[in-house]
Design a protein around this motif. Structure first.
Motif, PDB file in Angstrom:
ATOM      1  N   ASN A  96       0.828  -1.229   0.000  1.00 38.15           N
ATOM      2  CA  ASN A  96       0.000   0.000   0.000  1.00 38.15           C
ATOM      3  C   ASN A  96       0.852   1.264   0.000  1.00 38.15           C
ATOM      4  N   PHE A 150      -6.260  -6.627   1.103  1.00 41.06           N
ATOM      5  CA  PHE A 150      -6.983  -5.885   2.148  1.00 41.06           C
ATOM      6  C   PHE A 150      -8.462  -6.239   2.011  1.00 41.06           C
ATOM      7  N   THR A 155      -5.101   2.155   5.415  1.00 43.13           N
ATOM      8  CA  THR A 155      -4.291   3.134   4.700  1.00 43.13           C
ATOM      9  C   THR A 155      -4.070   2.678   3.261  1.00 43.13           C
ATOM     10  N   HIS A 180      -5.706  -8.849   5.381  1.00 38.25           N
ATOM     11  CA  HIS A 180      -6.163  -7.926   6.430  1.00 38.25           C
ATOM     12  C   HIS A 180      -7.669  -8.127   6.506  1.00 38.25           C
ATOM     13  N   HIS A 238      -2.521  -9.942  11.662  1.00 40.29           N
ATOM     14  CA  HIS A 238      -2.843  -9.200  12.897  1.00 40.29           C
ATOM     15  C   HIS A 238      -4.172  -9.553  13.560  1.00 40.29           C
ATOM     16  N   ASN A 285      -5.461  -0.315  12.746  1.00 43.32           N
ATOM     17  CA  ASN A 285      -6.453  -1.202  12.134  1.00 43.32           C
ATOM     18  C   ASN A 285      -5.814  -2.575  11.988  1.00 43.32           C
ATOM     19  N   ASP A 312       3.667  -5.166  11.912  1.00 42.57           N
ATOM     20  CA  ASP A 312       2.788  -4.260  11.159  1.00 42.57           C
ATOM     21  C   ASP A 312       3.281  -2.810  11.334  1.00 42.57           C
ATOM     22  N   SER A 330      -4.436   5.330  10.874  1.00 45.66           N
ATOM     23  CA  SER A 330      -4.120   4.201  11.759  1.00 45.66           C
ATOM     24  C   SER A 330      -2.715   3.693  11.467  1.00 45.66           C
ATOM     25  N   GLY A 331      -2.027   3.269  12.514  1.00 51.38           N
ATOM     26  CA  GLY A 331      -0.684   2.713  12.334  1.00 51.38           C
ATOM     27  C   GLY A 331       0.336   3.467  13.160  1.00 51.38           C
TER      28      GLY A 331
END
Ligand code: DOR
Length: 447
Positions: A96, A150, A155, A180, A238, A285, A312, A330-331
């Motif tokens: 991504n 995803f 993101t 994900h 995750h 996320n 991650d 997020s992240g």
């Protein structure tokens, strides 16, 4: 004597479920010999590792290094240097970026870039989309570690939500499909209701209620059902909830599992009790969930329902993270301190050292067929980490190597520290510094 030899003496090795005293003779890029006591010519450089533990370098199967296109957040050079300081010697990076790694041309360009700028061993996952099936079918499986999908938006706008396309992808690749999982419709409905309640002043504590357990469970169970139907080799990224653990099995060795799972350090370290202090800095996320979820994840890891430990690592700038809930991405950055966090968890009685090594070093190598890495074995590449597991240190801004310059762990004192990192036979991290010359290599696969 070969000029490229070095001897590491008196260390305590943690490898293949054993802890034992041994010397390691390194020759060139590889481990030449492991034995109780190795005697060599006087002129071979000797490192005395007495009192230290030695483990294989960690292989992080999920990082976002943001290059190309998002280099205001991070880049391959900075983040791979931080990885070495954290004992991570190999990484699998996510698609991504901008442009996304969803064509073979972009995938080759990323590899080319990394060959010049990476400081740790690298490989790049290929991204699946609603419309790149022909590219996926044409991939060289000897060079691509896995496919990343995803199945929930995050993101980078890479949601794959066309059921027919998904089925075609699952049916047509021999690669591991890393997913994900968060159900988009559930998230949208929850977000709408939360906005109706709070307007744009949504408290961060609502995050695990918006991206909730149900969203994770629904999406993970659908992906698993599709893998069972099509025979695809699925790896669910995750895992963040206790409920999802029921979807996985622990009665087979990793090599025989068709469906595997990863857990990340932030879901093991933080819980929803931390939102008040850390705010959007721990917005991820999938979301950090409850303390019960966290405890269940530790149990799932120890009982082998969960197969791989990863980070991650997903940096954003502080300016981006400090925005209101709906705008903060997020992240967060993690590669530099995931291992110290795990060593601290060992001291807290949550996990054995051998288990850390199995989940963070051995299993990623086995799962992705990474050639000659992930173990301390004669003939394997000499990627290893020297640890002082008793040393305590506080995470402070000045020591961070991330381009974004912050860490969700700032202010936390860890017990357990990376002293030195050896990559492909060369000391690349010592005395708190990353060596200016890169020793990194592209990962290769034994398929
Ligand atoms: O929190 C996250 N951040 N989760 C993801 O899946 C993507 C990542 C990112 O790239 O920022």
């Amino acid at each position: 004597m070969s000029p490229s030899q070095k001897l590491i003496k008196n260390g305590t090795l943690i490898n293949e479920n054993q802890i034992f005293q041994a010397d390691l003779l390194i020759e060139g890029k590889r481990i030449k010999k492991i034995a109780a006591s190795i005697h060599c010519d006087a002129d071979i450089p000797i490192f005395d590792a007495k009192g230290k533990y030695i483990i294989p370098g960690l292989i992080d199967d999920q990082v976002h290094f943001r290059e190309p296109g998002l280099t205001h957040k991070a880049c391959i050079e900075t983040e791979s240097k931080a990885a070495l300081a954290g004992g991570i010697t190999s990484f699998l990076e996510m698609p991504n970026t901008s442009p996304q790694t969803t064509t073979r041309v972009e995938w080759e360009a990323k590899n080319e870039r990394a060959s010049k700028t990476a400081y740790a061993n690298y490989a790049f996952m290929f991204g699946g989309t609603n419309d790149n099936l022909e590219e996926i079918r044409a991939l060289d499986i000897q060079r691509v570690p896995a496919l990343k999908l995803f199945l929930g938006s995050s993101t980078g706008n890479m949601l794959v939500d066309n059921p027919e396309v998904l089925k075609s992808i699952f049916s047509s690749t021999p690669l591991v499909i890393a997913v994900h999982c968060e159900d988009e419709e559930t998230i949208k409905t929850n977000l709408k209701a939360t906005i109706a309640q709070y307007g744009d002043q949504i408290p961060i504590s609502e995050h695990p209620k918006i991206r909730n357990e149900e969203a994770c469970y629904l999406s993970s169970s659908q992906a698993i059902a599709l893998a069972k139907e099509t025979g695809a080799r699925l790896h669910v990224f995750h895992i963040s909830t206790a409920k999802e653990l029921a979807l996985f099995e622990n009665n087979l060795p990793l090599e025989e599992k068709q469906i595997t799972a990863e857990v990340c350090i932030h879901h093991l370290w933080f819980s929803d009790a931390d939102y008040e202090e850390k705010g959007t800095h721990i917005k991820w996320n999938p979301a950090i969930k409850t303390q019960e979820d966290r405890e269940a994840l530790w149990e799932g890891l120890n009982s082998d329902l969960l197969d791989v430990l990863a980070t991650d690592h997903a940096p954003h700038t502080l300016e981006e993270k400090n925005q209101i809930y709906t705008k903060a991405p997020s992240g967060g950055p993690l590669v530099q301190h995931a291992l110290p966090a795990l060593l601290s968890a060992y001291h807290q009685g949550k996990i054995r050292l051998e288990k850390i090594v199995q989940k963070a070093c051995h299993n990623p190598a086995l799962l992705f067929d990474i050639k000659d890495r992930g173990f301390l074995r004669e003939g394997y590449f000499a990627d290893l980490v020297v640890l002082d597991i008793e040393k305590e240190f506080e995470v402070v801004k000045e020591d961070l190597l991330y381009h974004c310059g912050w860490s969700p762990f700032e202010g936390i004192t860890f017990k357990g520290c990376v002293e030195q990192t050896l990559l492909n036979g060369q000391w690349v991290y010592l005395n708190g510094k990353v060596h200016p010359n890169s020793a990194a290599m592209a990962l290769t696969f034994d398929r």
